[in-house]
Design an enzyme around this catalytic site. Structure first.
Site, mmCIF file in Angstrom:
data_model
loop_
_atom_site.group_PDB
_atom_site.id
_atom_site.type_symbol
_atom_site.label_atom_id
_atom_site.label_comp_id
_atom_site.label_asym_id
_atom_site.label_seq_id
_atom_site.Cartn_x
_atom_site.Cartn_y
_atom_site.Cartn_z
ATOM 1 C CE LYS A 5 -2.052 2.662 3.231
ATOM 2 N NZ LYS A 5 -2.021 4.136 2.324
ATOM 3 N N GLY A 30 7.130 5.150 7.755
ATOM 4 C CA GLY A 30 6.281 6.297 8.018
ATOM 5 C C GLY A 30 6.503 6.734 9.261
ATOM 6 C CB THR A 54 1.736 5.160 11.672
ATOM 7 O OG1 THR A 54 1.220 6.783 11.379
ATOM 8 C CG2 THR A 54 0.795 4.460 10.668
ATOM 9 C CD GLU A 105 14.004 1.380 8.379
ATOM 10 O OE1 GLU A 105 14.602 2.402 8.961
ATOM 11 O OE2 GLU A 105 14.701 0.207 8.604
ATOM 12 C CB CYS A 116 13.186 9.631 7.250
ATOM 13 S SG CYS A 116 14.199 8.624 5.958
ATOM 14 C CD GLU A 165 9.928 13.144 11.363
ATOM 15 O OE1 GLU A 165 8.643 12.415 11.835
ATOM 16 O OE2 GLU A 165 10.524 12.724 10.811
HETATM 17 P P1 NDP Z 1 2.260 8.142 8.209
HETATM 18 O O1 NDP Z 1 2.729 7.414 9.293
HETATM 19 O O2 NDP Z 1 1.321 8.938 8.262
HETATM 20 O O3 NDP Z 1 1.939 7.063 6.808
HETATM 21 C C1 NDP Z 1 2.828 6.118 6.233
HETATM 22 C C2 NDP Z 1 2.161 5.136 5.592
HETATM 23 O O4 NDP Z 1 1.133 4.314 6.527
HETATM 24 C C3 NDP Z 1 1.043 5.557 4.686
HETATM 25 O O5 NDP Z 1 1.115 4.711 3.538
HETATM 26 C C4 NDP Z 1 -0.277 5.623 5.417
HETATM 27 O O6 NDP Z 1 -1.408 5.730 4.819
HETATM 28 C C5 NDP Z 1 -0.059 4.315 6.240
HETATM 29 N N1 NDP Z 1 -0.631 4.307 7.544
HETATM 30 C C6 NDP Z 1 -1.413 5.342 8.230
HETATM 31 N N2 NDP Z 1 -1.880 5.008 9.313
HETATM 32 C C7 NDP Z 1 -2.134 3.344 9.130
HETATM 33 C C8 NDP Z 1 -2.665 2.654 9.837
HETATM 34 N N3 NDP Z 1 -3.271 2.897 11.207
HETATM 35 N N4 NDP Z 1 -2.308 1.430 9.628
HETATM 36 C C9 NDP Z 1 -1.413 0.843 8.451
HETATM 37 N N5 NDP Z 1 -1.010 1.925 7.562
HETATM 38 C C10 NDP Z 1 -1.406 3.337 7.964
HETATM 39 O O7 NDP Z 1 3.742 8.940 7.554
HETATM 40 P P2 NDP Z 1 3.629 10.051 6.262
HETATM 41 O O8 NDP Z 1 3.187 9.244 5.081
HETATM 42 O O9 NDP Z 1 3.127 11.203 6.881
HETATM 43 O O10 NDP Z 1 5.417 10.157 6.332
HETATM 44 C C11 NDP Z 1 6.131 10.666 6.997
HETATM 45 C C12 NDP Z 1 6.804 10.018 7.822
HETATM 46 O O11 NDP Z 1 7.580 8.914 7.511
HETATM 47 C C13 NDP Z 1 7.824 10.824 8.602
HETATM 48 O O12 NDP Z 1 7.689 10.675 10.184
HETATM 49 C C14 NDP Z 1 9.280 10.149 8.389
HETATM 50 O O13 NDP Z 1 10.341 10.750 9.110
HETATM 51 C C15 NDP Z 1 8.944 8.952 7.883
HETATM 52 N N6 NDP Z 1 10.039 8.352 7.165
HETATM 53 C C16 NDP Z 1 10.700 7.514 7.588
HETATM 54 C C17 NDP Z 1 11.972 6.891 6.882
HETATM 55 C C18 NDP Z 1 12.804 6.109 7.244
HETATM 56 O O14 NDP Z 1 13.595 5.433 6.508
HETATM 57 N N7 NDP Z 1 12.830 5.849 8.703
HETATM 58 C C19 NDP Z 1 11.831 7.452 5.371
HETATM 59 C C20 NDP Z 1 10.773 8.311 4.906
HETATM 60 C C21 NDP Z 1 9.900 8.684 5.980
HETATM 61 P P3 NDP Z 1 -2.111 7.053 4.282
HETATM 62 O O15 NDP Z 1 -0.808 7.966 3.817
HETATM 63 O O16 NDP Z 1 -2.641 6.834 2.864
HETATM 64 O O17 NDP Z 1 -2.593 7.455 5.381
#
Ligand code: NDP
Length: 483
Positions: free
Chosen positions: A175, A228, A232, A250, A284, A386
């Site tokens: 997803k 993400g 989450t 991650e 990130c 963050e």
């Molecule tokens: P989110 O946690 O909001 O979303 C990440 C993914 O999880 C999206 O596909 C989202 O769907 C999905 N999601 C949200 N809620 C749920 C749930 N309850 N169950 C399952 N899946 C869920 O993060 P962001 O998209 O806002 O991304 C930014 C974040 O990602 C930042 O904190 C950043 O630091 C982190 N990040 C970390 C990296 C690493 O390698 N450590 C690399 C890149 C980013 P939807 O968006 O459709 O709601």
């Protein structure tokens, strides 16, 4: 204008979702709608998991050579559709087109190519007790696994998970974020063209609370690889832990960059601009706490502000643009609220601090000027939480011990950079800093064989190279007694 209808890719076909509603996908640089995304339901997840389950026996037993050829062909397909994919990425996210084209889409192809070869080279151990017995380790594919990725580097991070999962012999339900659905949808067709058997990879579109949550909760999912936000990640952990499922997380970061008086000044300055504001600070790995030794603090601050004020911000399609829009109106408001918080916490805005309105087609877009703040305590919220946008904070220090203390004063632990010409000092810091990744005199230099991931609230487990192949397999020891 006719809006693109985003579909799921299940069992090798594009299908309309049995949706629980729809989301309008907005181009954040223009604030115009570009597509309609279904919120896939439990029924869609069931269908995707069934297709993956049916495809698994043949995929897991396919020869390494055949699997290698298919994954390599997916890389070829990505490369030959690079322009279309880059445009889709930029329209979804507002990032400069040159960035999508020169870095992100090529990296998605590299992910498939890298793990195509990994599938050929992956080996397991044996432990031999002379004259008595021999143990050997089987590394077996898990079954159906879930891959969930965010919007900041869409196809790049999506493929970083999918490629090793497939290379290790698993079938996948993946997803993307609802904010960046298009390249994920296009990937389905490229996989079909590359000869990936139906059901091996399934892509479901939708939001986190409905679609993402249904996916991670599905009883047949054996493991979840998630990138993400930390909040989450916690929710997903609480669902998976009682089921004892494998989980790779991650998560977020608040990365320290430590600049010593003896750094290579010009090189450090150039890289500082890049590590602070690449992709509008929405990586990130971007630095957010810039910890500067007092001997160069004033000079660096002045030169840094001057460089940052020259950054061209605006239309992502303009090849001269260095910074595009942030991902959404909602994210813009979040970032602005942190700038306001920094003011309340006593910070001084050295440059930026406001939105930006370009002329022409992007006049309604969500742009924020690159923002540099100083005068904040290392422990204040602005320096601890963050922000994930074009906002960084300058913090002075005198001694190496102070730098270490400030860097480690964080709930996160993803990536640090150290800038000094004294390698003895750099090695000492690399040992002392609590992050999963340390770059010395460089930033975002990636070798896909290395372990990638963070400590503490930045995540659990590591991606990359054999770490990813091990995550996506179950090890089983077989002992043969022959004495
Ligand atoms: P989110 O946690 O909001 O979303 C990440 C993914 O999880 C999206 O596909 C989202 O769907 C999905 N999601 C949200 N809620 C749920 C749930 N309850 N169950 C399952 N899946 C869920 O993060 P962001 O998209 O806002 O991304 C930014 C974040 O990602 C930042 O904190 C950043 O630091 C982190 N990040 C970390 C990296 C690493 O390698 N450590 C690399 C890149 C980013 P939807 O968006 O459709 O709601």
């Amino acid at each position: 204008m006719q809006l693109l209808k985003i579909k799921n890719y299940i069992n090798g076909q594009y299908l309309e979702a049995q949706s629980e509603g729809e989301i309008l996908n907005i181009n954040p640089a223009t604030n115009e709608p570009i597509s309609i995304i279904p919120i896939s339901s439990n029924a869609d997840i069931n269908q995707a998991v069934s297709a993956a389950t049916a495809a698994f026996p043949a995929w897991k037993t396919m020869s390494h050579d055949a699997r290698f050829r298919i994954l390599n062909a997916i890389a070829d397909q990505i490369e030959s559709h690079a322009q279309q994919l880059a445009e889709a990425e930029t329209n979804d996210t507002g990032k400069p087109l040159w960035l999508s084209k020169s870095i992100e889409i090529p990296r998605a192809a590299s992910n498939f190519r890298f793990f195509a070869t990994a599938s050929m080279q992956f080996a397991s151990e044996s432990h031999y007790n002379p004259g008595q017995n021999i143990n050997f380790t089987l590394r077996q594919a898990l079954g159906v696994v879930a891959c969930i990725s965010p919007w900041n580097l869409p196809l790049y991070l999506f493929s970083w998970k999918i490629a090793p999962a497939l290379a290790a012999g698993n079938c996948v339900v993946a997803k993307p974020s609802e904010l960046s659905p298009t390249t994920a949808m296009l990937l389905g067709d490229l996989c079909t063209k590359a000869g990936l058997p139906p059901g091996v990879l399934n892509i479901v579109q939708g939001d986190g609370p409905t679609t993402g949550s249904a996916l991670v909760s599905h009883p047949s999912i054996k493991a979840v690889s998630f990138t993400g936000g930390t909040a989450t990640g916690k929710k997903i952990s609480s669902i998976l832990a009682p089921q004892f499922k494998k989980l790779s997380l991650e998560l977020g970061g608040k990365n320290p960059c430590i600049l010593f008086d003896d750094c290579d000044y010009e090189k450090t300055l150039n890289e500082l601009v890049r590590l602070s504001f690449s992709n509008q600070g929405q990586i990130c790995l971007c630095g957010s706490r810039i910890i500067i030794q007092s001997g160069i603090y004033d000079r660096l601050k002045k030169d840094f502000v001057k460089r940052v004020e020259q950054i061209k911000i605006g239309d992502p399609l303009d090849p001269d643009t260095r910074m595009g829009s942030v991902i959404s109106e909602q994210h813009k408001q979040k970032v602005l609220s942190y700038i306001e918080l920094a003011r309340q916490e006593g910070g001084k805005i050295l440059t930026g601090g406001t939105t930006h309105t370009p002329q022409g087609r992007c006049s309604q877009g969500h742009f924020i000027l690159p923002t540099i703040i100083e005068g904040l305590s290392p422990s204040c919220r602005t320096n601890q939480e963050e922000i994930f946008g074009p906002v960084i904070s300058l913090i002075p220090f005198d001694t190496m011990d102070q730098a270490i203390q400030i860097a480690n004063e964080s709930p996160y632990g993803l990536a640090a950079t150290i800038w000094t010409q004294d390698l003895k000092k750099a090695h000492h810091l690399a040992e002392q800093i609590n992050t999963g990744i340390v770059w010395i005199n460089c930033w975002l230099v990636r070798d896909l064989r290395t372990p990638f991931g963070g400590m503490n609230q930045s995540g659990l487990g590591r991606e990359g190279g054999w770490e990813a192949m091990k995550f996506f397999t179950e090890s089983k020891n077989v002992c043969i007694q022959y004495s």
